[in-house]
Design a protein around this motif. Structure first.
Motif, PDB file in Angstrom:
ATOM      1  N   ARG A 283       0.829  -1.210   0.000  1.00 32.01           N
ATOM      2  CA  ARG A 283       0.000   0.000   0.000  1.00 32.01           C
ATOM      3  C   ARG A 283       0.861   1.256   0.000  1.00 32.01           C
ATOM      4  O   ARG A 283       0.409   2.312  -0.456  1.00 32.01           O
ATOM      5  N   TRP A 284       2.112   1.155   0.479  1.00 30.85           N
ATOM      6  CA  TRP A 284       3.022   2.288   0.391  1.00 30.85           C
ATOM      7  C   TRP A 284       3.627   2.418  -0.998  1.00 30.85           C
ATOM      8  O   TRP A 284       4.332   3.399  -1.277  1.00 30.85           O
ATOM      9  N   GLY A 285       3.395   1.428  -1.850  1.00 27.21           N
ATOM     10  CA  GLY A 285       3.903   1.473  -3.211  1.00 27.21           C
ATOM     11  C   GLY A 285       5.385   1.190  -3.320  1.00 27.21           C
ATOM     12  O   GLY A 285       6.027   1.581  -4.311  1.00 27.21           O
TER      13      GLY A 285
ATOM     14  N   ASP B   7       7.476  -6.394 -11.236  1.00 27.69           N
ATOM     15  CA  ASP B   7       6.326  -5.562 -10.871  1.00 27.69           C
ATOM     16  C   ASP B   7       5.039  -6.367 -10.795  1.00 27.69           C
ATOM     17  O   ASP B   7       4.183  -6.109  -9.947  1.00 27.69           O
TER      18      ASP B   7
ATOM     19  N   LYS C 204       3.358  -8.027  -7.557  1.00 27.26           N
ATOM     20  CA  LYS C 204       2.533  -7.343  -6.558  1.00 27.26           C
ATOM     21  C   LYS C 204       1.176  -8.014  -6.430  1.00 27.26           C
ATOM     22  O   LYS C 204       0.517  -7.903  -5.388  1.00 27.26           O
TER      23      LYS C 204
END
Length: 502
Positions: free
Chosen positions: A451-453, A476, A479
């Motif tokens: 959620r913080w990326g 990527d 995720k």
């Protein structure tokens, strides 16, 4: 203290075993559905159906894996490089990702049956009826929240299914729609849920567990003001506080007990936890987090286990000098008693590793662990998490000035210096470290990084030799997890696989 709820769970689970018999969760045989036409019909049935909806929360140790691994302070021992070790080499055929999908939709299916059928029951206490509906709506939201964070876009099923024809052309709805659905369920459930239950029904959804999950949902979406409102409702309720002794939060003899806060007042820090119990619904938590070099007679020894979820050696440096949480969160030496005495934990299979988290080890209880039969509950929301969510949301919205009061309550309990004089970015860095040291091995870190990326970049930037494999392989698209290929095939192409997994 958990026995009556466990008995109800068992009755409800047996009544709904038909949900688990088919290969495809979203495309089961019509005969496998408990429809309103045949169940439930009475108040007793409604209670059993509601209790059965809790069962997916207990379902699989894979939820334990995905919550911890990979992250920047946990790993799985090198003895067992199964796909769940790093979740960077899964496919739509792997049991790990498939089971997590299946468990979530089993829970949703059971909740939907209860939501559809319970309002049709005439001979039922109306207050109880509302409460049961509140429970299953909150549970449905909880299962969807777990799924959307793992898989992204999802089919939204909002009623009992009566056969595969009701799934014709089903598609995945965008993440935003899924979150709206989750929010609506939790908001609808809140007013009809009680503040608490008596000891025989601990572990059921309360209004505060719904509020805590909703705060997590809002924080995940960066809806800072709404997250603040939910956290404030819990903080100002007067129902919860930090207990003074951090170690008392863990160990099954302490579950659902009141302990003194810093002022000596007996308080409750647990807002909602998943219930496990000996010989009924045991988990593998004790064994998964235990050390392989303290095993005696298999793994039957305190601190002994399978070494499947361990803190990186570097994690010990995350704790500031004097941090009282380190004693149970990062255990480096153990006293095995005669004839072994005190030993330094050193992994026999993973070079450089050794220390363990002892949050699921019941030292002093007199009861040795057995495989797959850990009674330790798993926290979903506790008061310290609420304080840290409140601090994070405040900092994001207004900067750190009014956020210190919340994070410093947590740090004060840990015995470390309060924070002051930080910029917004510095506070963010401190907050992220604080969540790691306060909530380690409680199922938050991977989802926090997402959620913080910064999930992928954090793994790629790790320096620990133990994380060499995920560091070299993570992409990527990792995720999200792959949805089961059998679901894609059964949908005739209307369910689309996540990118990277085709």
């Amino acid at each position: 203290m958990k026995n009556s709820f466990k008995i109800l769970f068992t009755i409800g689970f047996l009544a709904s075993l038909v949900f688990t018999s088919c290969e495809d969760i979203l495309t089961e045989d019509p005969k496998s559905f408990l429809s309103p036409e045949n169940f439930p019909k009475t108040e007793k049935d409604a209670i059993a159906a509601t209790t059965a909806a809790y069962s997916s929360a207990f379902a699989s140790p894979r939820e334990f894996y995905i919550s911890f691994i990979p992250s920047d302070f946990t790993f799985q021992g090198f003895h067992n490089k199964r796909p769940s070790t790093y979740f960077t080499n899964l496919s739509g055929f792997d049991d790990d990702a498939n089971t997590l999908w299946d468990d979530g939709f089993v829970g949703i299916s059971r909740a939907n049956t209860a939501i559809t059928a319970i309002p049709l029951i005439e001979d039922i206490n109306p207050i109880l009826q509302k409460r049961l509906l509140g429970e299953v709506k909150a549970l449905r939201a909880f299962y969807y929240f777990g799924l959307v964070r793992k898989y992204g876009d999802l089919p939204i099923l909002d009623g009992a299914l009566n056969g595969i024809e009701s799934l014709d052309g089903i598609t995945r709805k965008p993440v935003d729609e899924v979150y709206t659905f989750i929010e609506n369920d939790l908001k609808a459930a809140f007013p009809d849920l009680p503040d608490s239950y008596d000891n025989s029904e601990k572990g059921r959804m309360t209004k505060w567990s719904a509020a805590g999950i909703l705060a997590q949902v809002y924080l995940t979406q960066k809806k800072w003001g709404l997250a603040i409102a939910q956290c404030d409702a819990i903080i100002n309720s007067g129902k919860f506080d930090l207990i003074a002794d951090y170690n008392k939060l863990f160990g099954w003899p302490n579950e659902h007990q009141l302990f003194p806060n810093k002022d000596g007042v007996l308080v409750n820090e647990n807002i909602w936890d998943i219930q496990f119990a000996f010989d009924d619904r045991g988990s593998t938590a004790t064994q998964q987090t235990g050390s392989r070099d303290t095993r005696v007679g298999g793994n039957r020894n305190f601190y002994g286990g399978f070494e499947n979820m361990m803190p990186l050696p570097e994690f010990g440096n995350w704790f500031e000098p004097g941090d009282l949480r380190k004693a149970i969160s990062f255990v480096e030496t153990v006293d095995l008693g005669p004839p072994n005495g005190v030993i330094v934990l050193k992994s026999p299979t993973t070079p450089g590793a050794g220390p363990i988290s002892a949050k699921y080890h019941n030292i002093g209880s007199g009861v040795l662990p057995t495989p797959g039969n850990s009674p330790n509950n798993h926290y979903i929301v506790r008061f310290a998490d609420v304080l840290l969510m409140r601090a994070e949301a405040e900092n994001e919205l207004n900067g750190p000035t009014n956020a210190y009061q919340f994070i410093n309550r947590v740090r004060e309990r840990a015995g470390i210096t309060p924070l002051a004089g930080l910029s917004k970015d510095q506070f963010t860095t401190a907050l992220r470290k604080e969540r790691a040291t306060e909530l380690s091995f409680e199922g938050h870190r991977r989802y926090d990084l997402l959620r913080w990326g910064i999930f992928v970049e954090t793994i790629k930037n790790s320096t620990s030799p133990i994380l060499a494999i995920p560091r070299a392989n993570i992409q990527d698209y990792n995720k999200l997890l792959p949805i089961p290929n059998n679901e894609v095939a059964a949908s005739n192409g209307t369910l689309v696989q996540n990118p990277g997994y085709n």
